[in-house]
Design an enzyme around this catalytic site. Structure first.
Site, PDB file in Angstrom:
ATOM      1  N   THR A  90       0.873  -1.172   0.000  1.00  0.00           N
ATOM      2  CA  THR A  90       0.000   0.000   0.000  1.00  0.00           C
ATOM      3  C   THR A  90       0.911   1.223   0.000  1.00  0.00           C
ATOM      4  O   THR A  90       1.656   1.432   0.964  1.00  0.00           O
ATOM      5  CB  THR A  90      -0.893   0.022   1.249  1.00  0.00           C
ATOM      6  OG1 THR A  90      -1.643  -1.185   1.290  1.00  0.00           O
ATOM      7  CG2 THR A  90      -1.854   1.206   1.216  1.00  0.00           C
ATOM      8  N   LYS A 165      -7.877   1.452  -3.197  1.00  0.00           N
ATOM      9  CA  LYS A 165      -7.554   1.012  -1.827  1.00  0.00           C
ATOM     10  C   LYS A 165      -7.709   2.170  -0.828  1.00  0.00           C
ATOM     11  O   LYS A 165      -8.317   2.013   0.231  1.00  0.00           O
ATOM     12  CB  LYS A 165      -6.113   0.484  -1.831  1.00  0.00           C
ATOM     13  CG  LYS A 165      -5.464   0.332  -0.474  1.00  0.00           C
ATOM     14  CD  LYS A 165      -5.624  -1.043   0.099  1.00  0.00           C
ATOM     15  CE  LYS A 165      -5.105  -1.092   1.522  1.00  0.00           C
ATOM     16  NZ  LYS A 165      -5.382  -2.323   2.184  1.00  0.00           N
ATOM     17  N   LYS A 240      -1.698   5.172   8.560  1.00  0.00           N
ATOM     18  CA  LYS A 240      -0.955   5.172   7.289  1.00  0.00           C
ATOM     19  C   LYS A 240      -1.911   5.370   6.108  1.00  0.00           C
ATOM     20  O   LYS A 240      -1.708   6.238   5.267  1.00  0.00           O
ATOM     21  CB  LYS A 240      -0.196   3.847   7.130  1.00  0.00           C
ATOM     22  CG  LYS A 240       0.476   3.724   5.776  1.00  0.00           C
ATOM     23  CD  LYS A 240       1.071   2.356   5.504  1.00  0.00           C
ATOM     24  CE  LYS A 240       1.543   2.312   4.047  1.00  0.00           C
ATOM     25  NZ  LYS A 240       2.133   1.046   3.660  1.00  0.00           N
TER      26      LYS A 240
END
Ligand code: NAD
Length: 294
Positions: A90, A165, A240
């Protein structure tokens, strides 16, 4: 499918079980991790060039975009033309696009393919892949997604996987907070948590956070709340991902006030309160222990 030579870089919590599943499916996997970690059935390479030279496919599963850029810069020059570079980390959308561009310039097929499903999904081979890249690149990567996961969605061009995402996780962070603050309000109104769940999970306030991952212990399906809020999906990882969605929102000038507030709350939870090392649903005891003045 025929057995492929796969280079796998980043054998951490997610990468190690993903690489092991590829090996178990009959592929020849050479893995490299700076920490010297390895995985079942995977040959250990000593360097990045050692892991990727002669590979049909290289997969990366790394902590962030700057590490991805460094690793890609070293790996790409050693890969053979026509090979496939798949990044499953990611990372920020810019790093994903930049990496794909560098790979394509070198004659490779490139896919950004972040995952959802966590360590449990990586071990069980039930991850969901969100992929960005050309049709040809996605088609080349799809059989490997089938081994490591149960679903792969081709979201669009380079960076589209990362975009999907971070949008998904921005919704997740905001809905988890809304669910937790609503439970805390319900508590103070004297409403039983089970009744609250019974109503909301079948009414318009329902969501994955409420229905599948209920933050109240003993209520709804089994979730980290039933295990002392041990992650699961750690609050740090939510910080994050919410940070990446705000970074992307700035890049394209999108107005995302709920995402911004969710980031502030999770950041404070992890950095100033006691959220570090806890599941992201531990926002419920946080809200329950507070009043309007703090
Ligand atoms: P991790 O920290 O366990 O693994 C990352 C690995 O990369 C480590 O083993 C580290 O030593 C290695 N590494 C770092 N720099 C390297 C380099 N230059 N060369 C080779 N190896 C290097 O993290 P993780 O939980 O496996 O997550 C990996 C990625 O997946 C992250 O981007 C994370 O955001 C994403 N992700 C994690 C989860 C989860 O639940 N853990 C879920 C979805 C997505």
């Amino acid at each position: 499918m025929a057995s492929l030579n796969i280079g796998f870089i980043g054998l951490g919590n997610m990468g190690a079980p993903m690489a092991a599943n590829l090996a178990k499916a009959g592929h020849k996997v050479r893995g490299f991790d700076v920490a010297g970690t390895t995985a079942e059935g995977v040959e250990q390479a000593q360097t990045i060039p050692d892991a990727v030279t002669g590979a049909d496919v290289v997969i990366t599963m790394l902590p962030n975009g700057s590490i991805l850029r460094q690793v890609a810069a070293e790996a790409i020059g050693h890969m053979r033309e026509g090979a496939v570079f798949i990044d499953c980390s990611t990372v920020d959308v810019e790093s994903a696009r930049n990496t794909s561009e560098a790979a394509e310039k070198a004659g490779l097929l490139a896919v950004d393919a972040p995952v959802s499903g966590g360590v449990g999904g990586a071990e069980a081979g039930t991850l969901t892949f969100m992929a960005g890249g050309s049709e040809a690149a996605f088609a080349a990567a799809a059989p490997l997604f089938e081994i490591m996961g149960q679903k792969a969605v081709h979201c669009g061009d380079a960076g589209a996987g990362q975009s999907a995402k971070i949008c998904n996780n921005m919704i997740l962070g905001a809905t988890m907070i809304a669910t937790c603050e609503a439970f805390a309000l319900a508590d103070k109104l004297g409403l039983d948590r089970q009744r609250m769940f019974d109503v909301v999970s079948t009414s318009s306030g329902y969501s994955w956070s409420m229905n599948a991952y209920c933050p109240a212990p003993g209520v709804g399906p089994k979730s980290p709340a039933d295990n002392g809020y041990k992650p699961g999906f750690a609050a740090e990882l939510m910080v994050k991902d919410l940070g990446l969605s705000q970074q992307a929102a700035e890049l394209v000038d999108a107005d995302t006030p709920m995402g911004a507030r969710a980031l502030e709350l999770y950041k404070a939870f992890v950095e100033e309160e006691d959220g570090k090392g806890k599941d992201f649903s531990a926002m419920l005891p946080r809200f329950a222990g507070r009043g309007r003045g703090n």
